[in-house]
Design an enzyme around this catalytic site. Structure first.
Site, PDB file in Angstrom:
ATOM      1  N   GLU A  42       0.852  -1.177   0.000  1.00  0.00           N
ATOM      2  CA  GLU A  42       0.000   0.000   0.000  1.00  0.00           C
ATOM      3  C   GLU A  42       0.898   1.241   0.000  1.00  0.00           C
ATOM      4  O   GLU A  42       1.811   1.325   0.821  1.00  0.00           O
ATOM      5  CB  GLU A  42      -0.894   0.020   1.240  1.00  0.00           C
ATOM      6  CG  GLU A  42      -1.825  -1.163   1.349  1.00  0.00           C
ATOM      7  CD  GLU A  42      -2.574  -1.158   2.668  1.00  0.00           C
ATOM      8  OE1 GLU A  42      -3.378  -0.231   2.887  1.00  0.00           O
ATOM      9  OE2 GLU A  42      -2.343  -2.071   3.480  1.00  0.00           O
ATOM     10  N   ARG A 268       5.130 -13.387   9.558  1.00  0.00           N
ATOM     11  CA  ARG A 268       5.753 -12.102   9.272  1.00  0.00           C
ATOM     12  C   ARG A 268       7.105 -12.027   9.961  1.00  0.00           C
ATOM     13  O   ARG A 268       7.421 -12.831  10.847  1.00  0.00           O
ATOM     14  CB  ARG A 268       4.854 -10.958   9.737  1.00  0.00           C
ATOM     15  CG  ARG A 268       4.615 -10.919  11.230  1.00  0.00           C
ATOM     16  CD  ARG A 268       3.640  -9.832  11.623  1.00  0.00           C
ATOM     17  NE  ARG A 268       4.145  -8.518  11.266  1.00  0.00           N
ATOM     18  CZ  ARG A 268       3.416  -7.406  11.305  1.00  0.00           C
ATOM     19  NH1 ARG A 268       2.136  -7.466  11.671  1.00  0.00           N
ATOM     20  NH2 ARG A 268       3.928  -6.248  10.986  1.00  0.00           N
ATOM     21  N   LYS A 278       3.443   0.982  10.103  1.00  0.00           N
ATOM     22  CA  LYS A 278       3.641   2.254   9.401  1.00  0.00           C
ATOM     23  C   LYS A 278       2.955   3.401  10.137  1.00  0.00           C
ATOM     24  O   LYS A 278       3.456   4.531  10.138  1.00  0.00           O
ATOM     25  CB  LYS A 278       3.151   2.139   7.957  1.00  0.00           C
ATOM     26  CG  LYS A 278       4.093   1.349   7.075  1.00  0.00           C
ATOM     27  CD  LYS A 278       3.684   1.400   5.612  1.00  0.00           C
ATOM     28  CE  LYS A 278       2.561   0.473   5.300  1.00  0.00           C
ATOM     29  NZ  LYS A 278       2.275   0.378   3.852  1.00  0.00           N
TER      30      LYS A 278
END
Length: 577
Positions: A42, A268, A278
């Site tokens: 994104e 992850r 983020k």
């Protein structure tokens, strides 16, 4: 094709991880003519160390199987996205060593197809326009232990939903007035299946489509259809998307799409002493805790790049971490060891003094300068040699002199001898002190018969120290970077303490600025981004963008040894890989 892959990952010389094994089995069974993957970030922030693993995995398995990998920008939320993030993503993926060729795509490329799929679901009675507010939708959704409740608009006639959806697209309604939802099951144990929102009204200009749209698709909907439109064979996601997989498959089951990708989840990358949210990283920037997305303390690719981490070290770190379904907390030392291993081979050596103490060679002619020869790397002859100016006055490290030294102190002390790296043996004969009794100068004599490399210069002493010529050295600013946080899990519970704010664990010593350092003169003219080893001190990089010949600025990349090993050991088994 990718420009680089993740070391030897996936080769026959080592066991395959479970994803590579699935892909090998699929190919062997003839399920796919070729492998197609994608990396779909994104554009609402900079890529970070967690993305490195995903990039290496997606581009890596495609390259290993002569397949293709798309770089797809998931630009479905214009309120948080920016073209600067889009540019940074592309730049950092390329820097890491990968190339997507002609396969750069955006979710916005498919806005018309996504809208058509939404209409298809409404026409089939599998989606409806809901007029509840966002808060009411959330209230109706239920909890993990209680089922949701149907919206009063769930049985709205198909024709009415189609009309309202068309008017939503035409811009008739305010933000939040309506939403398009899938009609699945409000009592489903998996909350993601409780009539998820597919489209919301959002009057925001998009960086690519401008004001052409005022309704935007939600991530799960856009991502699934984009995968299918691109012919993705294996949609590789981190474990937080495991609960979303039933919704991913529901879209595939209920829409006429050209392909059926398979979603596979992997753990992850959780790195100790850092965060990868983020939103939280942006908060640190907004509060002035760091200088920006490329601050060398940040876990972003841009930050690590400015810090001086080589891309090959990040790829190797990803390879060593591996691909599993089990969550681990990876120690920072594992990453730093990859950086050291790479730089130990590739970085030239040089000398710098960070805490200077003056040495005066009282028997060396005041008007004399000679050039000593130094090798640039002990194991890489191709890196050549360099000249070091040498004169009467030198700078050495304060730590390399001790007035009242213990018996096993083999550096400079009153009456003691050391060898100057690439130079002569010197003996301390006198001291100069200030009014407070602090040593300000060390007076020594040098033995002219002991110059390194000269015949007969083999007299041995136990200590060798680095130095720079005071008359020729370049004054520099050196930034000593360390871990941004002081605890292994800054955004989680720490030991038995109550939940705390991640900002409470910022490391006050994460940046120390040395303004009075002295460097070999050649270090002033190195190009920004050049990495060298300051002998005995660590690896340092000429800062981009601040370094220039008139004002050299160097950042510490990593120390020569892992100085945090004991702290990581104390973190216990819960913090181990």
């Amino acid at each position: 094709m990718v420009a680089a892959t993740v070391g030897e990952a996936g080769s026959m010389s080592e066991p395959r991880d479970f994803i590579r094994q699935i892909i090998a089995d699929d190919l062997a069974a003839g399920r796919h003519a070729g492998i197609v993957t994608r990396f779909p970030p994104e554009p609402n922030g900079y890529l970070h160390i967690g993305h490195v693993k995903a990039i290496c995995l997606n581009f890596g398995v495609a390259a290993e199987n002569a397949g293709r990998c798309f770089l797809r920008l998931d630009d479905t939320n214009p309120l948080k996205e920016d073209q600067a993030f889009v540019d940074a993503i592309q730049d950092n993926v390329r820097w890491l060593g990968f190339d997507w060729g002609d396969r750069l795509t955006h979710a916005s490329d498919y806005f018309e197809q996504l809208h058509a799929c939404a209409v298809e679901l409404v026409q089939a009675g599998k989606a409806y326009v809901d007029s509840l507010s966002q808060e009411q939708i959330r209230e109706h959704r239920g909890t993990l232990t209680a089922p949701g409740r149907n919206s009063p608009y769930r049985d709205r006639p198909v024709a009415e939903s189609l009309d309202l959806f068309a008017r939503m697209r035409a811009g008739e309604f305010a933000d939040g007035a309506h939403a398009l939802r899938a009609k699945i099951d409000m009592a489903a144990p998996n909350i993601n299946l409780r009539d998820p929102v597919l489209y919301r009204i959002r009057r925001a200009s998009h960086q690519r489509t401008g004001d052409a749209w005022c309704i935007y698709p939600m991530y799960d909907f856009a991502h699934t259809i984009s995968d299918a439109l691109e012919g993705i064979t294996h949609s590789l996601c981190t474990l937080e998307f495991e609960d979303h997989r039933p919704l991913y498959e529901w879209f595939l089951d209920n829409l006429k799409l050209p392909a059926r990708p398979r979603q596979i989840e992997f753990s992850r990358l959780n790195l100790a002493f850092t965060i990868t949210s983020k939103r939280k990283l942006a908060e640190l920037i907004q509060l002035g805790k760091v200088a920006g997305w490329d601050d060398p303390r940040m876990p972003t690719i841009a930050g690590m790049r400015r810090r001086g981490y080589p891309p090959a070290a990040l790829r190797e770190f990803s390879r060593r971490v591996g691909v599993t379904k089990k969550d681990h907390l990876i120690q920072m030392s594992a990453l730093e060891n990859c950086v050291r291993d790479e730089l130990n081979t590739t970085a030239s050596r040089a000398m710098a003094v960070l805490k200077p103490l003056k040495v005066v060679l009282t028997n060396y002619p005041a008007d004399r300068t000679e050039q000593l020869v130094a090798i640039n790397h002990p194991d890489q002859p191709a890196l050549g040699e360099r000249s070091l100016p040498f004169g009467r006055e030198l700078w050495i490290e304060q730590d390399d002199f001790m007035e009242n030294a213990p018996g096993k102190f083999f550096r400079l002390k009153p009456g003691g001898e050391v060898r100057l790296r690439y130079g002569y043996i010197i003996r301390c004969v006198d001291l100069v002190k200030d009014a407070a009794g602090e040593v300000t100068e060390v007076h020594c004599t040098y033995d002219p018969e002991t110059r390194s490399g000269l015949s007969g210069a083999e007299r041995k002493v136990k200590g060798t120290i680095h130095w720079v010529s005071a008359a020729h050295a370049a004054r520099a600013e050196v930034r000593l970077y360390d871990r941004l946080f002081s605890v292994p899990r800054p955004d989680g519970k720490v030991a038995d303490e109550p939940q705390s704010d991640f900002k409470d664990h910022l490391n006050p010593g994460s940046l120390q600025v040395v303004t009075g350092a002295w460097l070999e003169p050649s270090l002033a003219t190195l190009a920004p981004g050049s990495v060298v080893q300051f002998e005995r001190l660590g690896y340092f990089v000429a800062d981009v963008p601040d370094h220039r010949p008139s004002r050299p600025v160097y950042n510490r990349v990593v120390t020569l040894r892992d100085s945090w090993a004991k702290l990581e050991e104390a973190a216990g088994e819960a913090g181990r890989d």
